[in-house]
Write an enzyme that holds these catalytic residues in place. Structure first.
Site, PDB file in Angstrom:
ATOM      1  N   GLU A 255       0.849  -1.187   0.000  1.00 46.00           N
ATOM      2  CA  GLU A 255       0.000   0.000   0.000  1.00 46.00           C
ATOM      3  C   GLU A 255       0.887   1.241   0.000  1.00 46.00           C
ATOM      4  OE1 GLU A 255      -1.968   1.017   3.732  1.00 46.00           O
ATOM      5  OE2 GLU A 255      -1.396  -0.971   4.457  1.00 46.00           O
TER       6      GLU A 255
ATOM      7  N   CYS B 197      -3.260  -3.624   4.689  1.00 43.66           N
ATOM      8  CA  CYS B 197      -2.346  -4.663   5.192  1.00 43.66           C
ATOM      9  C   CYS B 197      -2.765  -6.065   4.770  1.00 43.66           C
ATOM     10  CB  CYS B 197      -2.281  -4.622   6.713  1.00 43.66           C
ATOM     11  SG  CYS B 197      -1.783  -3.036   7.327  1.00 43.66           S
TER      12      CYS B 197
ATOM     13  N   HIS C 155      -2.065 -10.068  12.366  1.00 43.39           N
ATOM     14  CA  HIS C 155      -1.526  -8.827  11.793  1.00 43.39           C
ATOM     15  C   HIS C 155      -1.100  -7.946  12.967  1.00 43.39           C
ATOM     16  CE1 HIS C 155      -0.880  -5.089   9.919  1.00 43.39           C
ATOM     17  NE2 HIS C 155      -1.973  -4.523  10.391  1.00 43.39           N
TER      18      HIS C 155
HETATM   19  P1  HMG Z   1      -2.873   5.887  21.337  1.00 40.75           P
HETATM   20  O1  HMG Z   1      -3.840   7.005  21.432  1.00 40.75           O
HETATM   21  O2  HMG Z   1      -1.465   6.190  20.909  1.00 40.75           O
HETATM   22  O3  HMG Z   1      -2.733   5.095  22.674  1.00 40.75           O
HETATM   23  O4  HMG Z   1      -3.493   4.838  20.342  1.00 40.75           O
HETATM   24  P2  HMG Z   1      -3.783   4.911  23.864  1.00 40.75           P
HETATM   25  O5  HMG Z   1      -3.998   6.206  24.549  1.00 40.75           O
HETATM   26  O6  HMG Z   1      -4.979   4.133  23.365  1.00 40.75           O
HETATM   27  O7  HMG Z   1      -2.899   4.028  24.801  1.00 40.75           O
HETATM   28  C1  HMG Z   1      -2.485   2.758  24.384  1.00 40.75           C
HETATM   29  C2  HMG Z   1      -2.322   1.926  25.641  1.00 40.75           C
HETATM   30  O8  HMG Z   1      -1.220   2.477  26.390  1.00 40.75           O
HETATM   31  C3  HMG Z   1      -3.527   1.965  26.583  1.00 40.75           C
HETATM   32  O9  HMG Z   1      -3.651   0.665  27.123  1.00 40.75           O
HETATM   33  C4  HMG Z   1      -3.071   2.911  27.684  1.00 40.75           C
HETATM   34  O10 HMG Z   1      -3.719   2.669  28.927  1.00 40.75           O
HETATM   35  C5  HMG Z   1      -1.604   2.576  27.759  1.00 40.75           C
HETATM   36  P3  HMG Z   1      -4.883  -0.259  26.709  1.00 40.75           P
HETATM   37  O11 HMG Z   1      -6.124   0.518  26.963  1.00 40.75           O
HETATM   38  O12 HMG Z   1      -4.708  -0.484  25.195  1.00 40.75           O
HETATM   39  O13 HMG Z   1      -4.694  -1.465  27.496  1.00 40.75           O
HETATM   40  N1  HMG Z   1      -0.766   3.621  28.375  1.00 40.75           N
HETATM   41  C6  HMG Z   1       0.261   3.322  29.183  1.00 40.75           C
HETATM   42  N2  HMG Z   1       0.749   2.144  29.625  1.00 40.75           N
HETATM   43  C7  HMG Z   1       1.842   2.185  30.470  1.00 40.75           C
HETATM   44  N3  HMG Z   1       2.406   3.354  30.869  1.00 40.75           N
HETATM   45  C8  HMG Z   1       1.943   4.552  30.444  1.00 40.75           C
HETATM   46  C9  HMG Z   1       0.812   4.571  29.565  1.00 40.75           C
HETATM   47  N4  HMG Z   1       0.102   5.556  28.964  1.00 40.75           N
HETATM   48  C10 HMG Z   1      -0.875   4.948  28.244  1.00 40.75           C
HETATM   49  N5  HMG Z   1       2.514   5.677  30.846  1.00 40.75           N
HETATM   50  C11 HMG Z   1      -3.149   3.426  18.510  1.00 40.75           C
HETATM   51  C12 HMG Z   1      -2.915   3.650  19.996  1.00 40.75           C
HETATM   52  C13 HMG Z   1      -2.687   2.029  18.115  1.00 40.75           C
HETATM   53  C14 HMG Z   1      -4.622   3.550  18.196  1.00 40.75           C
HETATM   54  C15 HMG Z   1      -2.329   4.506  17.758  1.00 40.75           C
HETATM   55  O14 HMG Z   1      -0.964   4.226  17.878  1.00 40.75           O
HETATM   56  C16 HMG Z   1      -2.683   4.617  16.291  1.00 40.75           C
HETATM   57  O15 HMG Z   1      -3.585   5.344  15.911  1.00 40.75           O
HETATM   58  N6  HMG Z   1      -1.928   3.868  15.406  1.00 40.75           N
HETATM   59  C17 HMG Z   1      -2.212   3.814  14.001  1.00 40.75           C
HETATM   60  C18 HMG Z   1      -3.439   2.960  13.689  1.00 40.75           C
HETATM   61  C19 HMG Z   1      -3.305   1.522  14.112  1.00 40.75           C
HETATM   62  O16 HMG Z   1      -2.214   0.996  14.244  1.00 40.75           O
HETATM   63  N7  HMG Z   1      -4.465   0.845  14.299  1.00 40.75           N
HETATM   64  C20 HMG Z   1      -4.482  -0.545  14.651  1.00 40.75           C
HETATM   65  C21 HMG Z   1      -5.692  -1.298  14.061  1.00 40.75           C
HETATM   66  S1  HMG Z   1      -5.940  -0.951  12.337  1.00 40.75           S
HETATM   67  C22 HMG Z   1      -4.750  -1.921  11.522  1.00 40.75           C
HETATM   68  O17 HMG Z   1      -4.156  -2.778  12.101  1.00 40.75           O
HETATM   69  C23 HMG Z   1      -4.487  -1.619  10.094  1.00 40.75           C
HETATM   70  C24 HMG Z   1      -3.183  -0.861   9.833  1.00 40.75           C
HETATM   71  O18 HMG Z   1      -2.080  -1.739  10.010  1.00 40.75           O
HETATM   72  C25 HMG Z   1      -3.193  -0.277   8.414  1.00 40.75           C
HETATM   73  C26 HMG Z   1      -3.550  -1.166   7.241  1.00 40.75           C
HETATM   74  O19 HMG Z   1      -4.394  -2.038   7.278  1.00 40.75           O
HETATM   75  O20 HMG Z   1      -2.974  -0.854   6.175  1.00 40.75           O
HETATM   76  C27 HMG Z   1      -2.984   0.295  10.760  1.00 40.75           C
END
Ligand code: HMG
Length: 740
Positions: free
Chosen positions: A80, A112, A234
Site C-alpha cells: 500500500e 495490510c 496482523h
Molecule cells: P494511542 O492514542 O497512541 O494510545 O493509540 P492509547 O492512549 O490508546 O494508549 C495505548 C495503551 O497504552 C492503553 O492501554 C493505555 O492505557 C496505555 P490499553 O487501553 O490499550 O490497554 N498507556 C500506558 N501504559 C503504560 N504506561 C503509560 C501509559 N500511557 C498509556 N505511561 C493506537 C494507539 C494504536 C490507536 C495509535 O498508535 C494509532 O492510531 N496507530 C495507528 C493505527 C493503528 O495501528 N491501528 C491498529 C488497528 S488498524 C490496523 O491494524 C491496520 C493498519 O495496520 C493499516 C492497514 O491495514 O494498512 C494500521
C-alpha cells in the site's frame, strides 16, 4: 491433492531504527506508554535511498538464495506504499534479482491484507499447475503525520515467500473465514504521503473483524480453538495482538487466562514486530517468521491460525501446518544478524529521514547514500526511478556525490529580558531542541527549486526571477526604514526570506551556480511565535548552500549575513535569534556582548499560544513608542540578573519568582494579551510560573511562545487542555548551527 504453501521465507527491514524512548522524550510522552502501552520498543525508519522495491528485493534475495529463479512463474507484490500508479513495483524487483523475462508480475493492494490475497491467489495457481513456483512479496513503509497519534506505530519491512507444491515450511489449508466492510478507519488518499487514521476506531474494527472471520472460518473448517497450536496476527502494534488473542480466547470459551500467560504465549510471535514496528502488508508474515525463528519447541505438524486484517476493511482467518523440514530452510541467522547490526537514529536523524522528499515535479535527484543492503534507490531522472545493486560501480560522478548537503540550526527561547534588550539591557536566552533543517541537492541546471515543507510550498525559479524578488524586497525594506510602509509589507510571503537568502548568498559570494539546486527546508520550530524560526531557517539555508559549494564561512560571516536577512522579517533585529541559533547554548547577552552560561537544568516547558496577530516588529515599535522613555527598563535588568544567578544556582523557587516578576513587567508594557494573562494567573495559582518568551503581542489573543517553569506537570497539562494549548518539554542544547 498435493500440499501447497510456503517453501521459502525471509524478511528484511531498514538498517536504521528509532528507539521509542527517543520519540517519547521528544514528544513529552511517558516512555512506558510506548514500551508497555503499545508493547513497541523500536520502529524501523527507511533511509532516503530505500523504498518498497529495495526492501522487497533484499528479502527476496535471501529467500531465493538456493532457488533456481528461472523456475519462478509469477511475482505477486502486495503493497500500500506504491511508487507508481501504473507500473508494478515487482517489475523493478524482477530486474534487480535477474529473473528471466518469461514471468508474470503484478501488484496488489488492500491495505495490510494485500499479502494474504497474494498468498491465496498463489496457492490457487500452484494447486492448478503444481510445477509452478510463485514469488509473493509484501513490502510497506508505515508512515503517519509528524507528532500525531499514529507516529509511534510507524515502521517498515518486507517479506518474500516462495509458494510451491510440497512446501518445506508451511502447508496452507484451504478453509478460510472472510469479512469485508466499507469503513474509514485508515486510508491514504493519492495526494498524501502519510496515512489518515481513526486510531481507536481502527482497533475496534480490527477486533470486530477478527470475531467475524473466526466464526466464518469455524463454520468452514469445523475446527475449534484447541485444534490450533499457535496464532499469528496482523501486528500494527504488539499490544493489539495481545488484545486480539484475549478476544479469541474469550469467544472460544477459554478464558480466564492470566494476561501475563498470554504475554508469554505471544512472545516469540511478537519478537521481531516489537523491533521493527508496523510493516503493514508484511507484518503478519513477519510474525510467522518470528514464531518459526524464535520458538525452541519443535513445530513440525503444528497448526497455526492466521488473522490477516487490512483497514478499509478486508480480513481473513486461515490456517497452515508446519512442515517437518522447516528448520533446514529458515533464514534465522540472517534475520538475527540483520536486526543486531542495525543502527540507532538520533531524534534529529529521524526527523531528517522522515522529512526527506523525492522530487514530485519531474526534477532530477540523487539520493544520499546510506546502508540499504544489496540494493538502493540511487535517484530519479526524467521521471524514472534509478535502482542500483550496491556493489555495482557507483553511477554518480564525483562531482554529484559531493552534491548533497544538509544543515541544522536550533530555535531559541528567551528566558528573560525581551524588549529590554532594545534599550541596552541584558537578555538571557538559550538554544532549544527544535530545529530548522535544510537539504540541498543537485537539480535541473537552470532552476532553483524550493520545497519549503512548513509552508507547504514548492516552486522553481530562475536566478533572474530570484534577483527581481531581491530587488523588490530591498526596495520595500528601504521604504520601511524611511517609515513609509509597515514591516509586513516588506515580504509578501514568509517563505520569501529563504528565497532572498539564496540569491543574497550568490551575490555576496560574487559567484554563479553551475548546477541547479533543489532546496528542502523543514522545521520543528513553531513559526511566528518568538522562537527564532526565521533565524534558524536562514542559517540552515546559508550553511547548507555554503557547504554544497565546498566553501566555508566563519561564524562572523554567518552572523552578519543572517542578521541582515532576518531584519527583513523583524524590522530591526537585536541579533539574539541569529546569535543563539548560530552558537547554541545559553547566553547572557548585553549591548552586543555575549557571555556563555551553563545550560539551565530547572524543568522548562513551552506552551504555544499561537501566532500573534501583531508581528515582532509591530510589538517592538509599539513598546518603543509608548514606553521608550520609561524607567521600567532598569527593573527589567534587575529581574534578568536575579534570574541569571538563580539559574546558575539551580534554585527553582528563585527562578520561578523571577519569572513571575518578569511577567508583571511584560504585562505593564502591554505585550501580554488578556487571555494569556488569565492563563498565566491560573498557572501561578498552581504554584508554577510562566511568562511570554519573545515579543508577545499588542493585539489579539495569541502571544506566541510561553515559558513555563514547574515541577508539577499534570495540573499544567490540564490547564493547557482547557485553553486548547499544547505543553511541550524543552531542553537547552549546546550545539548551534551545524552540518549533518
Ligand atoms: P494511542 O492514542 O497512541 O494510545 O493509540 P492509547 O492512549 O490508546 O494508549 C495505548 C495503551 O497504552 C492503553 O492501554 C493505555 O492505557 C496505555 P490499553 O487501553 O490499550 O490497554 N498507556 C500506558 N501504559 C503504560 N504506561 C503509560 C501509559 N500511557 C498509556 N505511561 C493506537 C494507539 C494504536 C490507536 C495509535 O498508535 C494509532 O492510531 N496507530 C495507528 C493505527 C493503528 O495501528 N491501528 C491498529 C488497528 S488498524 C490496523 O491494524 C491496520 C493498519 O495496520 C493499516 C492497514 O491495514 O494498512 C494500521
Amino acid at each position: 491433492m498435493n500440499k501447497v504453501g510456503i517453501h521459502r521465507l525471509a524478511f528484511y527491514t531498514s538498517h536504521y531504527y528509532l528507539d521509542l524512548a527517543i520519540l517519547a522524550n521528544a514528544r513529552g510522552i511517558e516512555v512506558n506508554k510506548f514500551y508497555i502501552g503499545l508493547g513497541q520498543s523500536k520502529m524501523a525508519v527507511p533511509a532516503p535511498d530505500e523504498d518498497i522495491v529495495t526492501l522487497a528485493a533484499n528479502a527476496a534475495k535471501r529467500a531465493l538464495n538456493d532457488i533456481n529463479v528461472n523456475e519462478i512463474d509469477t511475482i505477486l507484490f502486495a503493497t500500500e506504499s506504491g511508487i507508481d500508479q501504473s507500473k508494478a513495483a515487482g517489475v523493478y524487483v524482477k530486474s534487480l534479482l535477474g529473473l528471466p523475462n518469461r514471468v508474470r508480475v503484478i501488484e496488489l493492494k488492500q491495505a495490510c491484507y494485500g499479502a494474504t490475497a497474494a498468498l491465496q491467489f498463489a496457492t490457487a495457481m500452484v494447486a492448478k499447475q503444481p510445477h509452478k513456483k510463485i514469488l509473493v512479496l509484501a513490502a510497506d513503509v508505515a508512515r503517519y503525520g509528524f507528532n500525531t497519534g499514529g507516529e509511534s506505530s510507524q515502521g517498515c519491512g518486507a517479506i518474500a515467500m516462495l509458494i510451491t507444491a510440497n512446501p518445506s515450511i508451511l502447508a496452507i489449508e484451504p478453509e478460510t473465514g472472510l469479512y469485508t466492510d466499507d469503513v474509514m478507519d485508515f486510508w491514504r488518499p493519492n495526494y498524501r504521503s502519510e496515512a489518515l487514521v481513526e486510531g481507536h476506531y481502527s482497533t475496534k474494527i480490527y477486533l470486530h473483524a477478527l470475531e467475524q472471520t473466526w466464526q466464518h472460518y469455524q463454520e468452514e473448517s469445523g475446527r475449534n480453538f484447541k485444534d490450533h497450536d499457535y496464532f499469528c496476527y496482523h501486528t500494527p502494534v504488539p499490544r493489539l495482538v495481545e488484545k486480539a488473542h484475549q478476544t479469541l480466547l474469550k469467544i472460544a470459551g477459554e478464558l480466564p487466562v492470566e494476561s501475563n500467560k498470554t504475554h508469554e504465549q505471544l512472545k516469540p510471535i511478537l519478537y521481531y514486530g516489537r523491533e521493527t514496528g508496523n510493516s503493514y502488508s508484511a507484518a503478519l508474515y513477519i510474525s510467522l517468521i518470528s514464531l518459526l525463528d524464535n520458538t525452541a519447541e519443535e513445530l513440525s505438524h503444528k497448526r497455526i491460525g492466521f488473522y490477516s486484517y487490512g483497514s478499509g476493511c478486508v480480513a481473513e482467518f486461515f490456517s497452515g501446518v508446519v512442515q517437518p523440514e522447516y528448520r533446514q530452510v529458515l533464514a534465522t541467522e540472517f534475520h538475527r544478524q540483520h536486526l543486531a547490526s542495525r543502527q540507532a537514529l538520533t531524534y534529529q536523524e529521524y526527523e531528517a529521514f522522515y522529512s526527506y522528499q523525492l522530487p514530485t515535479n519531474g526534477g532530477e535527484c540523487f539520493t544520499p547514500k546510506h546502508e540499504t543492503g544489496d540494493f538502493r534507490l540511487a535517484g530519479i531522472k526524467e521521471h524514472k526511478r534509478i535502482y542500483k545493486l550496491v556493489n555495482q560501480p557507483e553511477i554518480l560522478s564525483k562531482e554529484t556525490k559531493a552534491a548533497i548537503s544538509k544543515a541544522l540550526s536550533p530555535g531559541k527561547l528567551i528566558l528573560s529580558g525581551e524588549h529590554a534588550v532594545n534599550f541596552g539591557k541584558p537578555v538571557l536566552a538559550m538554544a532549544i531542541d527544535r530545529y530548522a533543517q535544510t537539504t540541498i541537492a543537485s537539480h535541473d541546471p537552470e532552476q532553483v527549486t524550493f520545497n519549503l515543507l512548513d509552508f507547504n510550498y514548492k516552486n522553481s525559479f530562475t536566478i533572474n526571477t530570484l534577483r527581481a524578488l531581491k530587488r523588490r524586497v530591498k526596495e520595500k525594506y528601504k521604504e520601511f526604514l524611511a517609515g513609509k510602509v509597515g514591516i509586513r509589507e516588506v515580504l509578501q510571503q514568509p517563505f520569501e526570506l529563504t528565497q532572498y537568502a539564496v540569491v543574497n548568498w550568490l551575490d555576496h559570494m560574487n559567484t554563479k551556480f553551475n548546477r541547479g539546486l533543489d532546496i528542502h527546508t523543514t522545521s520543528s520550530i513553531p513559526v511566528g511565535c518568538g522562537m527564532g524560526s526565521s533565524a534558524a531557517s536562514v542559517l540552515s539555508v546559508l550553511k547548507a548552500i555554503t557547504r554544497f559549494h565546498d566553501m566555508s564561512w566563519d561564524r562572523e560571516q554567518y552572523y552578519t549575513i543572517a542578521k541582515e536577512i532576518e531584519q527583513l522579517q523583524h524590522g530591526k533585529s537585536s541579533g539574539i535569534d541569529v546569535y543563539i541559533s548560530l552558537h547554541g547554548g545559553c547566553v547572557y547577552f548585553k549591548e552586543g556582548q555575549a557571555e556563555p552560561r551553563p545550560l539551565p537544568t530547572v524543568p522548562l516547558f513551552l506552551v504555544n499560544t499561537g501566532t500573534p496577530a501583531a508581528t515582532t516588529g509591530e510589538s517592538v515599535s509599539h513598546v518603543l513608542e509608548h514606553f521608550g522613555q520609561d524607567s521600567i527598563w532598569q527593573t527589567f535588568e534587575t529581574v534578568t540578573n536575579i534570574m541569571d544567578k538563580a539559574l546558575q544556582a539551580n534554585d527553582l523557587p528563585e527562578v520561578q519568582s523571577a519569572i513571575r516578576d518578569n511577567h508583571r513587567l511584560l504585562t505593564k508594557i502591554e505585550v501580554v494579551p488578556a487571555k494569556v494573562q488569565r492563563f498565566i494567573t491560573e498557572i501561578e495559582a498552581q504554584g508554577a510560573a510562566a511568562k511570554i518568551s519573545g515579543a508577545g503581542a499588542v493585539t489579539g489573543d495569541q502571544a506566541g511562545a510561553l515559558l513555563v517553569v514547574t515541577e508539577q506537570v499534570e495540573p499544567i497539562k490540564q490547564l493547557c487542555h482547557q485553553y486548547g494549548y499544547d505543553l511541550l518539554e524543552v531542553k537547552a542544547v549546546e550545539r548551534g548551527l551545524h552540518a549533518l
